[in-house]
Design a protein around this motif. Sequence first.
Motif, PDB file in Angstrom:
ATOM      1  N   CYS A   1       0.827  -1.259   0.104  1.00 17.36           N
ATOM      2  CA  CYS A   1       0.056  -0.237  -0.329  1.00 17.36           C
ATOM      3  C   CYS A   1       1.079   0.939  -0.399  1.00 17.36           C
ATOM      4  O   CYS A   1       2.178   1.435   0.826  1.00 17.36           O
ATOM      5  CB  CYS A   1      -0.707  -0.001   1.065  1.00 17.36           C
ATOM      6  SG  CYS A   1      -2.080   1.566   1.009  1.00 17.36           S
ATOM      7  N   ASP A   2       0.826   2.239  -0.597  1.00 12.22           N
ATOM      8  CA  ASP A   2       1.856   3.605  -0.762  1.00 12.22           C
ATOM      9  C   ASP A   2       1.488   4.216   0.139  1.00 12.22           C
ATOM     10  O   ASP A   2      -0.057   3.677   1.197  1.00 12.22           O
ATOM     11  CB  ASP A   2       1.202   4.424  -2.115  1.00 12.22           C
ATOM     12  CG  ASP A   2      -0.410   4.394  -1.775  1.00 12.22           C
ATOM     13  OD1 ASP A   2      -0.672   5.616  -1.415  1.00 12.22           O
ATOM     14  OD2 ASP A   2      -1.288   3.936  -2.521  1.00 12.22           O
TER      15      ASP A   2
ATOM     16  N   ALA B   1      -1.013  -6.530  13.502  1.00 13.43           N
ATOM     17  CA  ALA B   1      -2.463  -8.000  12.626  1.00 13.43           C
ATOM     18  C   ALA B   1      -1.089  -8.523  12.536  1.00 13.43           C
ATOM     19  O   ALA B   1       0.136  -9.187  12.709  1.00 13.43           O
ATOM     20  CB  ALA B   1      -2.522  -7.089  11.359  1.00 13.43           C
ATOM     21  N   TYR B   2      -2.321 -10.090  11.911  1.00  9.34           N
ATOM     22  CA  TYR B   2      -1.837 -11.110  11.491  1.00  9.34           C
ATOM     23  C   TYR B   2      -0.165 -10.972  10.226  1.00  9.34           C
ATOM     24  O   TYR B   2       0.031 -11.491  10.421  1.00  9.34           O
ATOM     25  CB  TYR B   2      -2.572 -11.841  11.372  1.00  9.34           C
ATOM     26  CG  TYR B   2      -3.292 -13.078  12.596  1.00  9.34           C
ATOM     27  CD1 TYR B   2      -1.949 -13.522  13.455  1.00  9.34           C
ATOM     28  CD2 TYR B   2      -4.494 -13.182  12.836  1.00  9.34           C
ATOM     29  CE1 TYR B   2      -3.005 -14.576  14.309  1.00  9.34           C
ATOM     30  CE2 TYR B   2      -4.795 -13.654  13.506  1.00  9.34           C
ATOM     31  CZ  TYR B   2      -4.477 -14.275  14.591  1.00  9.34           C
ATOM     32  OH  TYR B   2      -4.318 -14.966  15.349  1.00  9.34           O
ATOM     33  N   ASN B   3      -0.865 -10.521   9.561  1.00  8.12           N
ATOM     34  CA  ASN B   3      -0.460  -9.718   7.884  1.00  8.12           C
ATOM     35  C   ASN B   3       0.231  -9.444   7.947  1.00  8.12           C
ATOM     36  O   ASN B   3       1.299  -8.787   8.993  1.00  8.12           O
ATOM     37  CB  ASN B   3      -1.868  -9.265   7.311  1.00  8.12           C
ATOM     38  CG  ASN B   3      -2.013  -7.652   7.256  1.00  8.12           C
ATOM     39  OD1 ASN B   3      -3.111  -7.474   8.878  1.00  8.12           O
ATOM     40  ND2 ASN B   3      -1.935  -6.924   7.577  1.00  8.12           N
ATOM     41  N   LYS B   4       1.214  -9.035   7.006  1.00  4.23           N
ATOM     42  CA  LYS B   4       2.501  -8.297   6.354  1.00  4.23           C
ATOM     43  C   LYS B   4       2.435  -6.932   5.871  1.00  4.23           C
ATOM     44  O   LYS B   4       1.100  -6.820   4.905  1.00  4.23           O
ATOM     45  CB  LYS B   4       3.573  -9.118   5.001  1.00  4.23           C
ATOM     46  CG  LYS B   4       4.247 -10.209   6.210  1.00  4.23           C
ATOM     47  CD  LYS B   4       5.273 -10.697   4.935  1.00  4.23           C
ATOM     48  CE  LYS B   4       5.310 -11.774   5.667  1.00  4.23           C
ATOM     49  NZ  LYS B   4       6.208 -12.998   4.155  1.00  4.23           N
ATOM     50  N   VAL B   5       2.805  -6.164   5.977  1.00  3.21           N
ATOM     51  CA  VAL B   5       2.540  -4.557   5.974  1.00  3.21           C
ATOM     52  C   VAL B   5       4.102  -4.295   4.915  1.00  3.21           C
ATOM     53  O   VAL B   5       4.832  -3.836   4.811  1.00  3.21           O
ATOM     54  CB  VAL B   5       2.304  -3.242   6.428  1.00  3.21           C
ATOM     55  CG1 VAL B   5       2.004  -2.106   5.744  1.00  3.21           C
ATOM     56  CG2 VAL B   5       0.474  -3.511   7.536  1.00  3.21           C
ATOM     57  N   ASN B   6       3.336  -4.275   3.526  1.00  3.70           N
ATOM     58  CA  ASN B   6       5.030  -3.447   2.584  1.00  3.70           C
ATOM     59  C   ASN B   6       6.165  -4.782   3.026  1.00  3.70           C
ATOM     60  O   ASN B   6       7.032  -3.655   3.319  1.00  3.70           O
ATOM     61  CB  ASN B   6       4.966  -1.855   2.791  1.00  3.70           C
ATOM     62  CG  ASN B   6       3.807  -1.199   2.497  1.00  3.70           C
ATOM     63  OD1 ASN B   6       3.572  -1.496   1.239  1.00  3.70           O
ATOM     64  ND2 ASN B   6       3.969   0.146   2.510  1.00  3.70           N
TER      65      ASN B   6
ATOM     66  N   TYR C   1      -2.727  -6.005  -3.278  1.00  3.65           N
ATOM     67  CA  TYR C   1      -1.776  -4.641  -3.513  1.00  3.65           C
ATOM     68  C   TYR C   1      -3.377  -3.743  -3.870  1.00  3.65           C
ATOM     69  O   TYR C   1      -4.658  -4.047  -3.750  1.00  3.65           O
ATOM     70  CB  TYR C   1      -1.383  -4.936  -5.555  1.00  3.65           C
ATOM     71  CG  TYR C   1      -0.723  -5.258  -5.198  1.00  3.65           C
ATOM     72  CD1 TYR C   1       1.190  -5.035  -5.696  1.00  3.65           C
ATOM     73  CD2 TYR C   1      -0.411  -6.862  -5.912  1.00  3.65           C
ATOM     74  CE1 TYR C   1       2.391  -6.270  -5.361  1.00  3.65           C
ATOM     75  CE2 TYR C   1       0.695  -7.457  -6.608  1.00  3.65           C
ATOM     76  CZ  TYR C   1       1.951  -6.520  -6.036  1.00  3.65           C
ATOM     77  OH  TYR C   1       3.310  -7.682  -5.999  1.00  3.65           O
ATOM     78  N   TYR C   2      -3.325  -2.997  -2.879  1.00  2.10           N
ATOM     79  CA  TYR C   2      -3.699  -1.899  -2.560  1.00  2.10           C
ATOM     80  C   TYR C   2      -3.995  -0.992  -4.313  1.00  2.10           C
ATOM     81  O   TYR C   2      -3.783  -0.090  -3.159  1.00  2.10           O
ATOM     82  CB  TYR C   2      -3.734  -1.217  -1.262  1.00  2.10           C
ATOM     83  CG  TYR C   2      -4.267  -2.039   0.283  1.00  2.10           C
ATOM     84  CD1 TYR C   2      -4.756  -3.244  -0.444  1.00  2.10           C
ATOM     85  CD2 TYR C   2      -4.826  -1.454   1.016  1.00  2.10           C
ATOM     86  CE1 TYR C   2      -4.779  -4.348   1.436  1.00  2.10           C
ATOM     87  CE2 TYR C   2      -5.697  -2.372   2.267  1.00  2.10           C
ATOM     88  CZ  TYR C   2      -5.392  -3.845   1.816  1.00  2.10           C
ATOM     89  OH  TYR C   2      -5.350  -4.562   2.593  1.00  2.10           O
ATOM     90  N   SER C   3      -4.060  -0.983  -4.782  1.00  6.40           N
ATOM     91  CA  SER C   3      -4.202  -0.582  -6.016  1.00  6.40           C
ATOM     92  C   SER C   3      -4.657   0.940  -6.535  1.00  6.40           C
ATOM     93  O   SER C   3      -4.649   1.398  -7.147  1.00  6.40           O
ATOM     94  CB  SER C   3      -3.244   0.208  -7.003  1.00  6.40           C
ATOM     95  OG  SER C   3      -4.664  -1.578  -7.924  1.00  6.40           O
ATOM     96  N   GLU C   4      -6.348   1.040  -5.757  1.00  5.62           N
ATOM     97  CA  GLU C   4      -7.518   1.345  -5.724  1.00  5.62           C
ATOM     98  C   GLU C   4      -6.751   3.317  -5.095  1.00  5.62           C
ATOM     99  O   GLU C   4      -7.453   3.691  -5.150  1.00  5.62           O
ATOM    100  CB  GLU C   4      -8.666   0.598  -4.995  1.00  5.62           C
ATOM    101  CG  GLU C   4      -8.505   0.946  -3.778  1.00  5.62           C
ATOM    102  CD  GLU C   4      -7.698  -0.377  -3.438  1.00  5.62           C
ATOM    103  OE1 GLU C   4      -7.192  -1.156  -4.069  1.00  5.62           O
ATOM    104  OE2 GLU C   4      -8.229  -0.509  -1.709  1.00  5.62           O
ATOM    105  N   GLY C   5      -5.634   2.884  -4.218  1.00  8.64           N
ATOM    106  CA  GLY C   5      -5.230   3.934  -3.733  1.00  8.64           C
ATOM    107  C   GLY C   5      -5.830   4.347  -2.412  1.00  8.64           C
ATOM    108  O   GLY C   5      -7.267   3.499  -1.645  1.00  8.64           O
ATOM    109  N   SER C   6      -6.444   5.802  -1.904  1.00  7.44           N
ATOM    110  CA  SER C   6      -7.490   6.244  -1.329  1.00  7.44           C
ATOM    111  C   SER C   6      -8.979   6.082  -1.940  1.00  7.44           C
ATOM    112  O   SER C   6     -10.370   6.059  -1.048  1.00  7.44           O
ATOM    113  CB  SER C   6      -7.646   7.009  -0.687  1.00  7.44           C
ATOM    114  OG  SER C   6      -7.744   8.212  -2.142  1.00  7.44           O
TER     115      SER C   6
END
Length: 753
Positions: free
Chosen positions: A200-201, A228-233, A606-611
């Motif tokens: 996520c950007d 949280a459980y997940n990874k971020v970047n 990928y959170y490519s929808e951005g905001s």
Amino acid sequence: MKKNSIFLSLALVVAACGQATTPQERLTAHDGEINKIIAQMSLEEKVEMLHSKTNMSSEGVPRFGIQDIKYADGPFGIREEGVPHGFQSAGWVTDSATYFPTGSALAATWSKELAYKYGQGMGAEARRRGKDIILGPAVNIQRLPVGGRTYEYFSEDPMLAAVLGVGYVQGVQDAGTAACVKHYALNNQELNRGSVNVVCDERTMREIYLKPFEATVKEAGAMAIMPAYNKVNGFYCSENEVLLNQILRKEWGFRGLTVSDWGGTHSTMGAALHGLDVQMTGDNYLGPALIDSVKVGKVPESVVDDKVREILRVRFAIEAIPDDKCNLETASLPESRATAYEVASKSITLLKNEGGLLPIKKDVKKIAVIGRNAIALTQSGGMGAGVKSVYEVSPLQGLQNKKPEGVEISYAPAYKDYMGMFAFWRGPEFLKNHPEISAEIDAPADPEMLAEALALAKDADLVIYFFGTNKSIETEGSDRENINLPLDQERIAEELAAVNPNIVGVMISGGPCDLVRVEKCIPTLVQGWWNGLEGGNALADVLYGNIAPSGKLPFTFPVRLADSPAYALDNYPQKSEIEGDLFGNMYRQDVSGQRKRPRAVSSTAYYSEGSLVGYRWFDTKNVPVMYAFGHGLSYVDFAYGAVKTDKASYKEDDTIKVTFDITNEGGMAADEVAQVYVHRVDATVEWPFKELKGFTRQTINAGEKKVVTVEIPVRDLRYWDTVSGDWKLEHGKIDILVGSASDDIRQSVSVEI
Ligand code: BGC
């Protein structure tokens, strides 16, 4: 004197007078004493505090008479006591509590005051159970309509989630219990949640996903945070230097403790050096291995001291309850039950009321209540958090309790129950002995059950059809595969409507469903949520017209799942052959009869929808929705008068005061939630079409005109500038849009910032 030094001197004076204490700084009040204790502790004693002692506790400092820390789920009621080393029930009789409406229901009230009362109730009941830290609130953004934990989370909008999160945390902590805000951060899907890497950007992260966490830490002084459980970047949240050390501690000034999600610690060095204080559960990372790492000089002992200090700050802030002073009787308090009723009654959301079937008319004498969801209890079940509630009033029970004299109510379930893996786990015999349970989520309606329902419907003045999901469908550990209504509920709706057009549909669910077919045949629709132990009574009061509905959707109902951003951009579900971990993807395996062992393999989201999450996407891209964010009708009409601001032009430290009046044009008192959005007119930076920046819930009597003011600090209009790595205000013209829903803007005014 230069400007900067004037500010510095002022700051020092204020600090010296003791007035500048932030909610976080209050945690440091006992640091002197704590440091003395740490200085006397052995490395072994210190490390003993950094991992679980039991499934729901971590060690204190017995030598100094410092009690263990006791944790409790969270987030919508104090969870029943489990066995010391697992989640199975301990079989107590004194551990029932108040089942509060779940997260999305609380969010539908759009009320910080109610969130505060809710938190207070939770905090007070935690004390009665002897618990120190509540594992809640859960403030993650509802990014996906299918999200398994949508019902625990608040909203797709960061401001709404932040305001409610702040209210909740303040309530919990004012009641003398610590709140542990979870799941930090970007835990927006259950699919492969234990391994997925969220990419996520930074601007999106700051403006959307981190906002509620930032607010609960800075404004409410949350004492604990659960990575949280997940990874971020690229890095697991429990060892994420950027999230934990840089942002949480350095930037936001967090002084409390961090505790990993259960099973979410992944290494000794990573966790030790990058910000985790307590490993839950187990001691394989922050236990003997950490002692070794300190001894060989890989981890400085001062790092261990820092962790112990953060834990002790919370321990000192929260009074330990001696064993003989808690669990003496049920934890549930009358005040909490009253709050649960109030929240439920203000969360129920009238989606449409064509033909005015609601409130139920006086001449309705025979009501056919159809659909198993009218009797389904929602306090526990599924994989997620639950409560052993002191009682729970189902919708059918509520309608019975509150029915006016002379009204007769009949009931038919119409569709079977679906228990997913929970039925499967009980073995093949279970399904054979329970014909009311369907092995398939999309099995066709049982002809006999349908015939029974149709016969009742035909003979009734009014049909109330309960449909929606259940806690085996929406659950922690897996997302839904789609948002289709299960168990042939759409066909049942059509057949019911064909025999009796006087039909009200009530959806009982935590998240959105595809309403395309149901909406066509049912003229009046209500979102009834998973609404706590008083949910049935609250619903009945709304349906009978004792009170007007006033809930507003905290998330969008898309027309089709494919319209929603992560699907439209093909970001979800991530394509991989993996089976997930931490309970992931078990439904499909169960239904197909295969029971594969989940395993952890990394995938990338990928959170490519951005905001452009939720309404930000639909608005900006002009995609029609079924029911918009903020939507919710009443039994009365509200007229909005012209909106004005206190000034025409604002500076960065100003607050915009937006004033307008609302008139209740109906014949009964009712609440309205007025919403204030901001649209940038001549922006050069990219923005969503509009964003929620303020709201207010008002009770307005019949015929009354109320003048209201909503304040928007200009600083809340800043964006995250990735070049300077800071918040920045874009100057220019903005439209302030005031309305009853994100798609029902009534008035607007423009100002310069
Ligand atoms: C959940 C948390 C919960 C913890 C303890 C985890 O599986 O993700 O929300 O607090 O279990 O029950």
